[in-house]
Design a protein around this motif. Structure first.
Motif, PDB file in Angstrom:
ATOM      1  N   TYR A 176       0.847  -1.190   0.000  1.00 63.84           N
ATOM      2  CA  TYR A 176       0.000   0.000   0.000  1.00 63.84           C
ATOM      3  C   TYR A 176       0.880   1.236   0.000  1.00 63.84           C
ATOM      4  CZ  TYR A 176      -3.564  -3.416   0.812  1.00 63.84           C
ATOM      5  OH  TYR A 176      -4.402  -4.499   0.656  1.00 63.84           O
TER       6      TYR A 176
ATOM      7  N   THR B 174      -8.384   2.023   2.717  1.00 65.80           N
ATOM      8  CA  THR B 174      -7.375   2.858   2.047  1.00 65.80           C
ATOM      9  C   THR B 174      -7.966   3.518   0.815  1.00 65.80           C
ATOM     10  OG1 THR B 174      -5.125   2.893   1.106  1.00 65.80           O
ATOM     11  CG2 THR B 174      -6.491   0.992   0.562  1.00 65.80           C
ATOM     12  N   ASN B 175      -7.425   4.670   0.456  1.00 67.72           N
ATOM     13  CA  ASN B 175      -7.796   5.306  -0.805  1.00 67.72           C
ATOM     14  C   ASN B 175      -6.714   5.085  -1.859  1.00 67.72           C
ATOM     15  OD1 ASN B 175      -5.746   6.976  -0.004  1.00 67.72           O
ATOM     16  ND2 ASN B 175      -6.946   8.886  -0.047  1.00 67.72           N
ATOM     17  N   SER B 176      -5.702   4.302  -1.513  1.00 67.56           N
ATOM     18  CA  SER B 176      -4.604   4.076  -2.451  1.00 67.56           C
ATOM     19  C   SER B 176      -4.814   2.763  -3.199  1.00 67.56           C
ATOM     20  CB  SER B 176      -3.261   4.058  -1.732  1.00 67.56           C
ATOM     21  OG  SER B 176      -3.129   2.897  -0.938  1.00 67.56           O
ATOM     22  N   GLU B 177      -4.110   2.639  -4.285  1.00 66.54           N
ATOM     23  CA  GLU B 177      -4.199   1.453  -5.130  1.00 66.54           C
ATOM     24  C   GLU B 177      -3.049   0.519  -4.746  1.00 66.54           C
ATOM     25  OE1 GLU B 177      -6.080  -0.527  -8.327  1.00 66.54           O
ATOM     26  OE2 GLU B 177      -6.522   1.498  -7.648  1.00 66.54           O
TER      27      GLU B 177
ATOM     28  N   ASN C 195      -2.445   9.750   0.640  1.00 65.88           N
ATOM     29  CA  ASN C 195      -2.878   8.359   0.789  1.00 65.88           C
ATOM     30  C   ASN C 195      -3.262   8.067   2.236  1.00 65.88           C
ATOM     31  OD1 ASN C 195      -2.142   8.194  -1.833  1.00 65.88           O
ATOM     32  ND2 ASN C 195      -0.605   6.609  -1.587  1.00 65.88           N
TER      33      ASN C 195
ATOM     34  N   ASP D 265     -13.728  -4.634  -0.349  1.00 66.17           N
ATOM     35  CA  ASP D 265     -13.468  -4.152   1.011  1.00 66.17           C
ATOM     36  C   ASP D 265     -12.296  -3.167   1.063  1.00 66.17           C
ATOM     37  OD1 ASP D 265     -14.124  -4.200   3.822  1.00 66.17           O
ATOM     38  OD2 ASP D 265     -12.319  -5.408   4.167  1.00 66.17           O
ATOM     39  N   VAL D 266     -11.485  -3.133   0.002  1.00 68.94           N
ATOM     40  CA  VAL D 266     -10.273  -2.297   0.015  1.00 68.94           C
ATOM     41  C   VAL D 266     -10.571  -0.815   0.299  1.00 68.94           C
ATOM     42  CG1 VAL D 266      -8.290  -1.494  -1.350  1.00 68.94           C
ATOM     43  CG2 VAL D 266      -8.923  -3.929  -1.374  1.00 68.94           C
ATOM     44  N   PRO D 267     -11.594  -0.223  -0.342  1.00 70.79           N
ATOM     45  CA  PRO D 267     -11.875   1.200  -0.061  1.00 70.79           C
ATOM     46  C   PRO D 267     -12.267   1.482   1.390  1.00 70.79           C
ATOM     47  CG  PRO D 267     -12.971   0.489  -2.074  1.00 70.79           C
ATOM     48  CD  PRO D 267     -12.467  -0.750  -1.407  1.00 70.79           C
ATOM     49  N   ASN D 268     -12.575   0.433   2.152  1.00 70.70           N
ATOM     50  CA  ASN D 268     -12.912   0.633   3.562  1.00 70.70           C
ATOM     51  C   ASN D 268     -11.699   0.936   4.429  1.00 70.70           C
ATOM     52  OD1 ASN D 268     -15.674   0.234   3.203  1.00 70.70           O
ATOM     53  ND2 ASN D 268     -15.480  -1.996   3.375  1.00 70.70           N
TER      54      ASN D 268
ATOM     55  N   HIS E 106     -10.286  -6.514   7.856  1.00 70.97           N
ATOM     56  CA  HIS E 106      -9.987  -7.018   6.513  1.00 70.97           C
ATOM     57  C   HIS E 106      -9.265  -8.372   6.540  1.00 70.97           C
ATOM     58  CE1 HIS E 106      -9.353  -6.832   2.201  1.00 70.97           C
ATOM     59  NE2 HIS E 106      -8.069  -7.093   2.392  1.00 70.97           N
TER      60      HIS E 106
ATOM     61  N   TYR F 209      -7.683  -2.715   8.881  1.00 67.97           N
ATOM     62  CA  TYR F 209      -6.978  -3.748   8.106  1.00 67.97           C
ATOM     63  C   TYR F 209      -6.683  -4.968   8.966  1.00 67.97           C
ATOM     64  CZ  TYR F 209      -3.562  -5.564   4.694  1.00 67.97           C
ATOM     65  OH  TYR F 209      -2.881  -6.322   3.773  1.00 67.97           O
TER      66      TYR F 209
END
Lengths: 107, 107
Positions: free
Chosen positions: B12, B94-97, B18, B89-92, B29, B25
């Motif tokens: 990440y 982080t806003n990063s790719e 970011n 679930d990733v956007p929950n 997650h 997490y």
């Protein structure tokens, strides 16, 4: 490795013109580093990049090496005195510039 | 983890804009992913980036998460059916790719 330990990672970028000699890294570089740093090193792991996030995407890193220490102080004390010798060995196994990062083990 | 195992990593990226919610997490997650993938997951590790290669350089990655599998087939079989739920679930947290990579454990 336990929560709170320090993980020092070298990420070796993959790329068309980047070379990485895994045999030298595993059998010469890592043993040399472990020997120089001695008891401060609590573990070492190495992985070889296979693919990226999709089967047709290349791995971002052709290799990643990690050393574990009990604390940042233990890392700095052992690594500092040997940094020049360690970094001088890097061109023997890669022509790429590793991304270095110090992390804290969470789980 | 043993030589030959498969390590699936999410890196990440760190950065001024970011965000990364380590609490979510670690406590939501990772348990959700482990629950979905079941016995195929042989281990999970998470680290928090502290600094880069020099004390004044930021860590390249604010967090790195790793899951271990016995084989690529075991990963694909368990992950494939759950990929949409996991990625959703990733956007929950982080806003990063994340940079995703599949690696082979060498040591």
């Amino acid at each position: 490795m336990k929560k709170g330990m320090i993980k020092v990672s070298g990420f070796y970028p993959n790329g068309d013109n980047n070379t990485f000699d895994m045999d030298y890294y595993l059998n010469k570089h890592i043993p040399m580093v472990a020997g120089l740093l001695g008891d401060a090193v609590k573990g070492a792991t190495v992985e070889k990049g296979l693919v990226g996030g999709t089967p047709d995407a290349p791995a971002a890193y052709s290799a990643i090496g990690n050393l574990y220490f009990d604390s940042i102080e233990a890392f700095e004390k052992s690594f500092g005195a040997n940094a020049d010798a360690i970094m001088a060995d890097v061109p023997n196994f890669t022509n790429s510039e590793p991304v270095l990062q110090i992390s804290e083990v969470m789980i």
